[in-house]
Design an enzyme around this catalytic site. Structure first.
Site, PDB file in Angstrom:
ATOM      1  N   TYR A 192      39.807  42.702  26.761  1.00 30.32           N
ATOM      2  CA  TYR A 192      39.429  41.781  27.479  1.00 30.32           C
ATOM      3  C   TYR A 192      39.719  40.597  26.965  1.00 30.32           C
ATOM      4  O   TYR A 192      38.351  40.185  26.094  1.00 30.32           O
ATOM      5  CB  TYR A 192      38.428  41.530  28.764  1.00 30.32           C
ATOM      6  CG  TYR A 192      38.679  41.228  29.533  1.00 30.32           C
ATOM      7  CD1 TYR A 192      38.346  41.482  30.761  1.00 30.32           C
ATOM      8  CD2 TYR A 192      37.630  39.481  29.417  1.00 30.32           C
ATOM      9  CE1 TYR A 192      38.854  40.305  31.665  1.00 30.32           C
ATOM     10  CE2 TYR A 192      37.812  38.990  30.440  1.00 30.32           C
ATOM     11  CZ  TYR A 192      38.295  39.424  31.430  1.00 30.32           C
ATOM     12  OH  TYR A 192      38.176  38.005  32.687  1.00 30.32           O
ATOM     13  N   TYR A 297      31.529  45.992  37.527  1.00 36.77           N
ATOM     14  CA  TYR A 297      30.993  44.636  36.904  1.00 36.77           C
ATOM     15  C   TYR A 297      30.423  44.273  36.695  1.00 36.77           C
ATOM     16  O   TYR A 297      29.301  43.943  35.824  1.00 36.77           O
ATOM     17  CB  TYR A 297      32.117  43.860  38.305  1.00 36.77           C
ATOM     18  CG  TYR A 297      32.930  44.048  38.700  1.00 36.77           C
ATOM     19  CD1 TYR A 297      34.326  44.921  37.555  1.00 36.77           C
ATOM     20  CD2 TYR A 297      33.909  43.193  38.763  1.00 36.77           C
ATOM     21  CE1 TYR A 297      35.751  44.395  37.928  1.00 36.77           C
ATOM     22  CE2 TYR A 297      35.231  42.474  39.596  1.00 36.77           C
ATOM     23  CZ  TYR A 297      35.919  43.574  38.721  1.00 36.77           C
ATOM     24  OH  TYR A 297      37.389  43.546  39.189  1.00 36.77           O
TER      25      TYR A 297
END
Length: 332
Positions: A192, A297
């Site tokens: 990421y 998440y």
């Protein structure tokens, strides 16, 4: 979508289009060093929407104002002469790696202790070992400051993404990501990426955002090693954060699921830079080609299930649209 691809393929090869090309998402991903072998594609068969014009694809995270890596005098790397020494003879990069297992030596006569987070032989070479995959422990790798060399098996994340990815428009959850090839359990997907910013700047961006929950989708705290008792002052206070809203890689478009097929792991190269550790996606089960890639998440956040069942808190929470049988109903 068709208009964007037409502009790219028919006009961006002409002279005088440099400014336009720099803002083109297709030109950005085609400039990646891995594009020929592991391309990123973008597709939308549902409507005419395109990715946000202000977004930019990058191959590495950018350090924001006030963020610095460790000074050269504090940098460390192993002095192993080869991968064999790295794996079995006490590589300093692996000193903090918890857990180990045993593997037969070349003659199958005795067993030696190994410390890699990864399988190093056979069809699973480069995949996370089961005990690491099922944990949330950090991954310690050799890096460009080590003597072991670029072919060391303990450099999986450092060597980067090794599979093609496709960003696609979903029916009800915006953009998503999938791969046109099968993915195996424990396989590295990608990091990421984004702008690494200070806690103060992260708070400012959240406050400025019209919808704070939307900003939280792209902000990830580098807090794996945060410890108020740490001898490293950079780890004692609030952590740095990675903001992928305005610049990132393809993983920025991975959607949430309450029953995900990916998990994020903290990856450390140089131990002096723990405050800027990588966030690396790995598959936690086999994934058939064309299957949407997802992660949780709020993975590891306690009481999220209880909150989603409490009417007093759900009125302000973001509904979850993952559609899985294990769906909690809300994100946060």
């Amino acid at each position: 979508m068709e208009g964007a691809t037409k502009q790219h393929f028919f006009f961006h090869g002409l002279p005088g289009r440099e400014a336009e090309k720099s803002k083109c998402h297709f030109c950005q991903i085609r400039s990646f060093t891995t594009h020929a072998e592991y391309p990123i594609t973008i597709t939308n068969i549902h409507d005419e929407l395109v990715l946000e014009p202000g977004f930019r694809f990058v191959q590495n995270s950018h350090l924001g104002r006030g963020v610095q890596r460790a000074n050269d005098e504090f940098r460390v790397g192993c002095d192993c002469q080869d991968a064999e020494e790295c794996q079995y003879e006490g590589c300093t990069c692996l000193d903090e790696l918890e857990g180990s297992d045993e593997e037969p030596d070349e003659d199958n006569i005795r067993y030696r202790r190994k410390k890699y987070a990864y399988h190093s032989h056979g069809v699973k070479a480069g995949h996370l070992r089961t005990e690491v995959l099922e944990s949330r422990d950090p991954i310690y790798e050799c890096h460009d400051g080590c003597a072991c060399g670029p072919d060391c098996p303990n450099r999986v994340v450092e060597r980067g993404r090794k599979l093609p990815l496709q960003i696609f428009r979903t029916e009800n959850r915006g953009w998503g990501v999938k791969s046109p090839v099968d993915i195996n359990t424990g396989q590295f997907i990608d990091k990421y990426l984004g702008e690494i910013i200070t806690p103060k700047e992260a708070a400012r961006r959240r406050a400025k955002s019209d919808i704070s929950q939307r900003k939280d989708v792209y902000l990830f705290a580098l807090d794996k090693f945060s410890d108020p008792e740490s001898p490293d002052e950079r780890l004692r206070g609030p952590p740095l954060e990675v903001d992928g809203e305005f610049m990132s890689g393809p993983t920025r478009f991975i959607n949430h699921s309450c029953d995900p097929n990916l998990r994020i792991f903290a990856r450390v190269g140089d131990h002096a830079d723990k405050h800027i550790h990588d966030l690396a996606f790995f598959a936690i089960r086999d994934i058939a080609k064309g299957t949407e890639l997802t992660f949780d998440y709020v993975d590891g956040v306690e009481d999220s299930q209880n909150d989603a069942m409490n009417p007093a808190t759900t009125k302000d929470m973001t509904p979850c649209l993952c559609g899985s049988k294990k769906c909690r109903g809300y994100l946060w």
